[in-house]
Design a protein around this motif. Structure first.
Motif, PDB file in Angstrom:
ATOM      1  N   PRO A  23       0.809  -1.222   0.000  1.00  0.00           N
ATOM      2  CA  PRO A  23       0.000   0.000   0.000  1.00  0.00           C
ATOM      3  C   PRO A  23       0.846   1.278   0.000  1.00  0.00           C
ATOM      4  N   LEU A  24       1.933   1.279   0.755  1.00  0.00           N
ATOM      5  CA  LEU A  24       2.782   2.472   0.780  1.00  0.00           C
ATOM      6  C   LEU A  24       3.494   2.677  -0.555  1.00  0.00           C
ATOM      7  N   THR A  25       3.889   1.587  -1.185  1.00  0.00           N
ATOM      8  CA  THR A  25       4.526   1.703  -2.500  1.00  0.00           C
ATOM      9  C   THR A  25       3.548   2.273  -3.518  1.00  0.00           C
ATOM     10  N   LEU A  26       2.299   1.842  -3.465  1.00  0.00           N
ATOM     11  CA  LEU A  26       1.285   2.402  -4.366  1.00  0.00           C
ATOM     12  C   LEU A  26       1.092   3.900  -4.126  1.00  0.00           C
ATOM     13  N   GLN A  27       1.077   4.293  -2.866  1.00  0.00           N
ATOM     14  CA  GLN A  27       0.921   5.708  -2.543  1.00  0.00           C
ATOM     15  C   GLN A  27       2.110   6.517  -3.060  1.00  0.00           C
ATOM     16  N   LEU A  28       3.303   5.999  -2.858  1.00  0.00           N
ATOM     17  CA  LEU A  28       4.494   6.710  -3.336  1.00  0.00           C
ATOM     18  C   LEU A  28       4.575   6.692  -4.854  1.00  0.00           C
ATOM     19  N   VAL A  35       7.731   3.780 -10.487  1.00  0.00           N
ATOM     20  CA  VAL A  35       7.620   2.641  -9.580  1.00  0.00           C
ATOM     21  C   VAL A  35       8.951   2.332  -8.893  1.00  0.00           C
ATOM     22  N   ASN A  36      10.067   2.470  -9.604  1.00  0.00           N
ATOM     23  CA  ASN A  36      11.369   2.188  -8.994  1.00  0.00           C
ATOM     24  C   ASN A  36      11.698   3.190  -7.898  1.00  0.00           C
ATOM     25  N   GLN A  37      11.431   4.472  -8.166  1.00  0.00           N
ATOM     26  CA  GLN A  37      11.654   5.485  -7.132  1.00  0.00           C
ATOM     27  C   GLN A  37      10.751   5.234  -5.931  1.00  0.00           C
ATOM     28  N   ALA A  38       9.525   4.872  -6.186  1.00  0.00           N
ATOM     29  CA  ALA A  38       8.579   4.606  -5.099  1.00  0.00           C
ATOM     30  C   ALA A  38       9.068   3.446  -4.249  1.00  0.00           C
ATOM     31  N   GLN A  39       9.469   2.360  -4.879  1.00  0.00           N
ATOM     32  CA  GLN A  39       9.959   1.204  -4.140  1.00  0.00           C
ATOM     33  C   GLN A  39      11.214   1.551  -3.342  1.00  0.00           C
ATOM     34  N   ASP A  40      12.123   2.288  -3.958  1.00  0.00           N
ATOM     35  CA  ASP A  40      13.349   2.680  -3.257  1.00  0.00           C
ATOM     36  C   ASP A  40      13.047   3.548  -2.044  1.00  0.00           C
ATOM     37  N   ALA A  41      12.159   4.514  -2.204  1.00  0.00           N
ATOM     38  CA  ALA A  41      11.820   5.419  -1.098  1.00  0.00           C
ATOM     39  C   ALA A  41      11.153   4.657   0.037  1.00  0.00           C
ATOM     40  N   VAL A  42      10.231   3.778  -0.296  1.00  0.00           N
ATOM     41  CA  VAL A  42       9.538   3.003   0.730  1.00  0.00           C
ATOM     42  C   VAL A  42      10.517   2.044   1.403  1.00  0.00           C
ATOM     43  N   GLN A  43      11.369   1.411   0.630  1.00  0.00           N
ATOM     44  CA  GLN A  43      12.352   0.500   1.203  1.00  0.00           C
ATOM     45  C   GLN A  43      13.279   1.252   2.156  1.00  0.00           C
ATOM     46  N   GLU A  44      13.729   2.429   1.764  1.00  0.00           N
ATOM     47  CA  GLU A  44      14.572   3.245   2.636  1.00  0.00           C
ATOM     48  C   GLU A  44      13.825   3.602   3.920  1.00  0.00           C
ATOM     49  N   ALA A  45      12.566   3.961   3.803  1.00  0.00           N
ATOM     50  CA  ALA A  45      11.762   4.304   4.982  1.00  0.00           C
ATOM     51  C   ALA A  45      11.600   3.103   5.906  1.00  0.00           C
ATOM     52  N   ALA A  63       2.630   3.224  10.337  1.00  0.00           N
ATOM     53  CA  ALA A  63       2.619   3.302   8.867  1.00  0.00           C
ATOM     54  C   ALA A  63       2.636   4.759   8.412  1.00  0.00           C
ATOM     55  N   ALA A  64       2.012   5.646   9.170  1.00  0.00           N
ATOM     56  CA  ALA A  64       2.032   7.074   8.831  1.00  0.00           C
ATOM     57  C   ALA A  64       3.451   7.610   8.941  1.00  0.00           C
ATOM     58  N   TRP A  65       4.179   7.141   9.948  1.00  0.00           N
ATOM     59  CA  TRP A  65       5.580   7.553  10.096  1.00  0.00           C
ATOM     60  C   TRP A  65       6.400   7.081   8.894  1.00  0.00           C
ATOM     61  N   VAL A  66       6.207   5.825   8.502  1.00  0.00           N
ATOM     62  CA  VAL A  66       6.944   5.279   7.351  1.00  0.00           C
ATOM     63  C   VAL A  66       6.582   6.051   6.089  1.00  0.00           C
ATOM     64  N   ARG A  67       5.301   6.351   5.893  1.00  0.00           N
ATOM     65  CA  ARG A  67       4.869   7.110   4.718  1.00  0.00           C
ATOM     66  C   ARG A  67       5.533   8.493   4.706  1.00  0.00           C
ATOM     67  N   HIS A  68       5.544   9.164   5.860  1.00  0.00           N
ATOM     68  CA  HIS A  68       6.157  10.488   5.969  1.00  0.00           C
ATOM     69  C   HIS A  68       7.646  10.426   5.604  1.00  0.00           C
ATOM     70  N   VAL A  69       8.339   9.436   6.136  1.00  0.00           N
ATOM     71  CA  VAL A  69       9.762   9.278   5.833  1.00  0.00           C
ATOM     72  C   VAL A  69       9.961   8.980   4.346  1.00  0.00           C
ATOM     73  N   ALA A  70       9.135   8.112   3.783  1.00  0.00           N
ATOM     74  CA  ALA A  70       9.263   7.771   2.354  1.00  0.00           C
ATOM     75  C   ALA A  70       9.033   9.000   1.481  1.00  0.00           C
ATOM     76  N   LEU A  71       8.061   9.820   1.836  1.00  0.00           N
ATOM     77  CA  LEU A  71       7.817  11.053   1.079  1.00  0.00           C
ATOM     78  C   LEU A  71       9.022  11.989   1.177  1.00  0.00           C
ATOM     79  N   ASN A  72       9.603  12.077   2.365  1.00  0.00           N
ATOM     80  CA  ASN A  72      10.805  12.910   2.523  1.00  0.00           C
ATOM     81  C   ASN A  72      11.970  12.370   1.700  1.00  0.00           C
ATOM     82  N   VAL A  73      12.130  11.064   1.677  1.00  0.00           N
ATOM     83  CA  VAL A  73      13.198  10.454   0.873  1.00  0.00           C
ATOM     84  C   VAL A  73      13.001  10.806  -0.597  1.00  0.00           C
ATOM     85  N   ALA A  74      11.774  10.676  -1.089  1.00  0.00           N
ATOM     86  CA  ALA A  74      11.481  11.006  -2.491  1.00  0.00           C
ATOM     87  C   ALA A  74      11.746  12.481  -2.763  1.00  0.00           C
ATOM     88  N   ARG A  75      11.301  13.354  -1.850  1.00  0.00           N
ATOM     89  CA  ARG A  75      11.531  14.803  -2.015  1.00  0.00           C
ATOM     90  C   ARG A  75      13.015  15.121  -2.061  1.00  0.00           C
TER      91      ARG A  75
END
Length: 170
Positions: A23-28, A35-45, A63-75
């Motif tokens: 679900p987090l990968t889909l959101q990212l 998709v590769n950036q999303a997976q990398d960001a979520v994996q890093e989170a 999960a909200a914390w992980v999502r927040h971190v993944a969004l920051n990684v992508a940014r």
């Protein structure tokens, strides 16, 4: 739509990961459109979450914390990419001509010298060090450095004269 577990209580990290990665990968993916950036960001989170798992289990919604971190990684990746592109726009690679035949001959001749002579020639002629400085650096007498330079120059002159003669007969 089924709401995945939030990771609170007694859930293990493995269960939390299995329930939330997709679900987090889909959101990212929706955020990054890659998709590769999303997976990398979520994996890093998730990597960061695993390091803090004892604290995160106390959160209402890890999960909200992980999502927040993944969004920051992508940014942050976008920022770095944007900075690299800006730098590339203003940075022009200079096209440098290859070495001249004389420089190639000099490099070959230098490579054929004994190491001490070669080092003395480089330190004296390229690094612009004086005889005393070279002697101090090498831990030898100044006369030894002078000898290395003299022998090195003679051998270099002979090697360059030989390569010049070969070039004329070719």
């Amino acid at each position: 739509m089924v709401t995945p577990p939030t990771g609170g209580g007694g859930d293990s990290f493995e269960e939390f990961y299995a329930a939330n990665f997709h679900p987090l990968t889909l959101q990212l993916y929706a955020y990054t459109a890659d998709v590769n950036q999303a997976q990398d960001a979520v994996q890093e989170a998730f990597t960061r979450a695993w390091q803090r798992w004892d604290r995160l289990t106390k959160y209402d919604n890890p999960a909200a914390w992980v999502r927040h971190v993944a969004l920051n990684v992508a940014r942050n990746r976008w920022r770095r990419l944007r900075a690299a592109r800006a730098h590339a726009r203003f940075h022009r690679d200079e096209v440098v001509a290859g070495p001249s035949p004389d420089r190639v001959a000099l490099a070959r001749a230098m490579a054929g010298l004994p190491e001490r002579q070669r080092r003395a020639l480089v330190l004296f002629h390229v690094a612009d060090l004086g005889i005393e400085e070279i002697a101090g650096q090498e831990g030898v007498a100044a006369g030894t450095v002078k000898s290395w330079l003299h022998r090195g120059r003679q051998a270099l002159a002979a090697a360059l004269d030989d390569s010049t003669m070969e070039g004329r007969h070719a």
